[in-house]
Scaffold this motif. Structure first.
Motif, short mmCIF file in Angstrom:
data_model
loop_
_atom_site.label_atom_id
_atom_site.label_comp_id
_atom_site.label_asym_id
_atom_site.label_seq_id
_atom_site.Cartn_x
_atom_site.Cartn_y
_atom_site.Cartn_z
N LEU A 221 0.82 -1.20 0.00
CA LEU A 221 0.00 0.00 0.00
C LEU A 221 0.86 1.26 0.00
CD1 LEU A 221 -2.78 1.32 0.18
CD2 LEU A 221 -2.68 1.05 2.67
N LEU A 222 1.94 1.24 0.78
CA LEU A 222 2.82 2.42 0.83
C LEU A 222 3.49 2.66 -0.51
CD1 LEU A 222 4.45 1.93 4.36
CD2 LEU A 222 2.66 3.54 3.72
N LEU A 223 3.79 1.59 -1.23
CA LEU A 223 4.42 1.75 -2.53
C LEU A 223 3.42 2.14 -3.61
CD1 LEU A 223 6.89 -1.30 -2.50
CD2 LEU A 223 7.46 1.11 -2.20
N PHE A 304 7.18 9.44 3.72
CA PHE A 304 6.33 9.55 2.53
C PHE A 304 5.75 10.96 2.34
CE2 PHE A 304 6.47 5.02 3.25
CZ PHE A 304 6.59 4.53 1.96
N ALA A 305 5.66 11.73 3.41
CA ALA A 305 5.28 13.15 3.33
C ALA A 305 4.05 13.38 2.44
CB ALA A 305 6.46 13.97 2.81
N ARG A 306 3.01 12.65 2.69
CA ARG A 306 1.78 12.79 1.89
C ARG A 306 0.91 13.94 2.44
NH1 ARG A 306 -3.05 8.30 1.06
NH2 ARG A 306 -3.91 9.20 -0.84
N SER A 307 0.41 14.77 1.57
CA SER A 307 -0.43 15.90 1.98
C SER A 307 -1.82 15.42 2.35
CB SER A 307 -0.53 16.93 0.86
OG SER A 307 0.76 17.43 0.53
N TYR A 319 1.89 15.43 8.14
CA TYR A 319 1.57 14.57 7.01
C TYR A 319 0.52 13.53 7.41
CZ TYR A 319 5.79 16.74 5.17
OH TYR A 319 6.72 17.66 4.75
N SER A 320 0.00 12.80 6.39
CA SER A 320 -1.19 11.99 6.65
C SER A 320 -1.00 10.48 6.55
CB SER A 320 -2.31 12.40 5.68
OG SER A 320 -2.03 11.96 4.37
N LEU A 321 0.08 10.01 5.96
CA LEU A 321 0.22 8.57 5.69
C LEU A 321 1.34 7.96 6.52
CD1 LEU A 321 -0.68 6.20 3.76
CD2 LEU A 321 1.28 6.83 2.35
#
Length: 439
Positions: A221-223, A304-307, A319-321
């Motif tokens: 999932l992370l990838l 991963f620094a996901r917005s 970040y959210s993930l």
């Protein structure tokens, strides 16, 4: 066929009371002694909930009808057992199927109040246990309290998936939504199915397998989260259609319960109480799971620094993930579920884990409702917590299984931990209501 479904949906939209009555009666019969064993209530409730989600009934109305219907079924079953007592064995249907009554009676005598909480999720036992409670003269106030709690989780677990499916079919979802949803659901179903099968077969490597499957799924999932954009957008839009001012404060309260700091405080209290009760290995398992999950979550977020979604007036800066609320909630409640299931048969251990997952899932879903996490964020948080919980359990049980906790210990740790969570969440609620302001 399509024209028939369209006409049925149109009629239900114009007469929602008909569908509401069907949901109420189906939930009632599903929890009613004897009839609930015969009726394929699970399939019917999913289908009716899907119709409700197509625009006929709101989610709150659907859950309330199922909840009240289930309570009525419990009350009728309890009254039946209380009125006939041992004479219930002479009823025609039960004379031909004595195993229905015997199995439920043994289960109730073994687990007491817990049987009413857990047995609601076991098909053949669900409609029989309230009747057994009445037959064995369980005090009415205690029965009412337990049923009020258990019926809420049961109605949500049985109706929410169907309602969400119906609502998703109604919305103009992005192209590719269903294919992405199918892939994610298939992976989760395979993971849970393999874990359940290994547990039921009493395989020694079940916990190690659980850790490996959860962490491998998390890695995938992370990838691949960037390729699930349509799934995230579609589910987020579905949740946002259910926003209502009267529901916002409740969701903020629920999400406050899942704050990582709050759950770490509750986990610290749980660990100290376990140490005071001389349950050192259980305390070690608790600390490893909660601290490992919190540290791993922070590391993955930075990596991963996901917005976050742009729903709030002032979006959160972190970040959210994966979702910290989701991972912390699943870690804390899975720990309780594992400790509750120690020393019990595989089916009971799985049932305890299912029951423990319901409050964690509620906290995770509140994050999507509030628009501060993408759906894949909360899935990643759940997989992280599940993987590290299983890995910690594997390490602690390397030489011998954890010992079951004495019931007196549960009467101490459970009320204190939940009271601490409630107190912290209530104290933080005013600030949280200001923070979660919508565009």
């Amino acid at each position: 066929m399509s024209a028939w479904l369209d006409s049925l949906t149109g009629w239900l939209t114009a007469h929602p009371e008909g569908l509401g009555l069907a949901i109420f009666l189906t939930a009632c019969i599903e929890c009613l002694a004897v009839l609930g064993v015969i009726l394929p209530g699970g399939v019917l409730m999913f289908a009716l909930a899907a119709m409700a989600g197509s625009g006929v009934l709101s989610l709150g109305q659907t859950l309330l009808l199922g909840y009240v219907g289930g309570l009525l079924g419990d009350a009728l079953s309890y009254t039946l057992g209380r009125h006939f007592h041992q004479g219930i064995r002479r009823l025609p249907v039960l004379r031909h199927h004595p195993e229905w009554l015997i199995g439920a009676e043994v289960y109730f005598q073994r687990y007491g109040i817990a049987s009413l909480l857990l047995g609601r999720y076991i098909g053949p036992l669900r409609p029989m246990l309230p009747m057994i409670a009445g037959m064995l003269d369980m005090p009415l106030p205690r029965f009412i309290l337990v049923c009020l709690l258990s019926a809420a989780g049961w109605a949500t677990a049985y109706l929410l998936p169907g309602w969400a499916t119906g609502a998703a079919l109604r919305l103009p979802l992005p192209q590719g939504f269903w294919s992405e949803a199918g892939i994610v659901l298939a992976v989760l179903a395979v993971v849970l199915g393999l874990i359940a099968q290994a547990s039921l077969r009493r395989q020694r490597w079940t916990t190690a397998l659980s850790a490996g499957l959860c962490l491998a799924s998390l890695g995938a999932l992370l990838l691949g989260w960037s390729r699930l954009h349509e799934l995230d957008q579609g589910l987020l839009a579905l949740f946002q259609t259910q926003r209502h001012a009267s529901l916002d404060w409740l969701m903020v309260l629920i999400t406050s319960l899942g704050d990582t700091r709050n759950l770490l405080c509750a986990g610290a209290l749980l660990g100290l109480l376990l140490l005071a009760a001389r349950q050192r290995r259980a305390a070690l398992f608790t600390v490893l799971t909660l601290l490992g999950t919190a540290l791993s979550n922070s590391t993955l977020k930075a990596l991963f620094a996901r917005s976050r979604p742009e729903v709030l007036l002032e979006p959160l800066q972190s970040y959210s993930l994966p979702s910290g609320h989701s991972s912390s909630a699943f870690a804390f409640f899975l720990v309780l579920g594992v400790l509750a299931g120690c020393g019990q048969p595989p089916r009971m251990r799985l049932t305890w884990l299912l029951l423990a997952g319901l409050p964690a899932l509620t906290i995770a879903l509140s994050r999507v409702y509030l628009g501060v996490h993408w759906p894949t964020d909360i899935i990643a948080g759940a997989l992280l917590a599940g993987g590290l919980c299983a890995a910690s359990l594997t390490l602690v049980q390397h030489r011998q299984p954890l010992e079951p906790l004495n019931p007196q210990i549960w009467w101490l740790i459970l009320p204190l931990c939940l009271a601490l969570l409630a107190a912290i969440a209530s104290w933080a609620l005013p600030d949280a209501l200001v923070l979660y302001r919508y565009r």
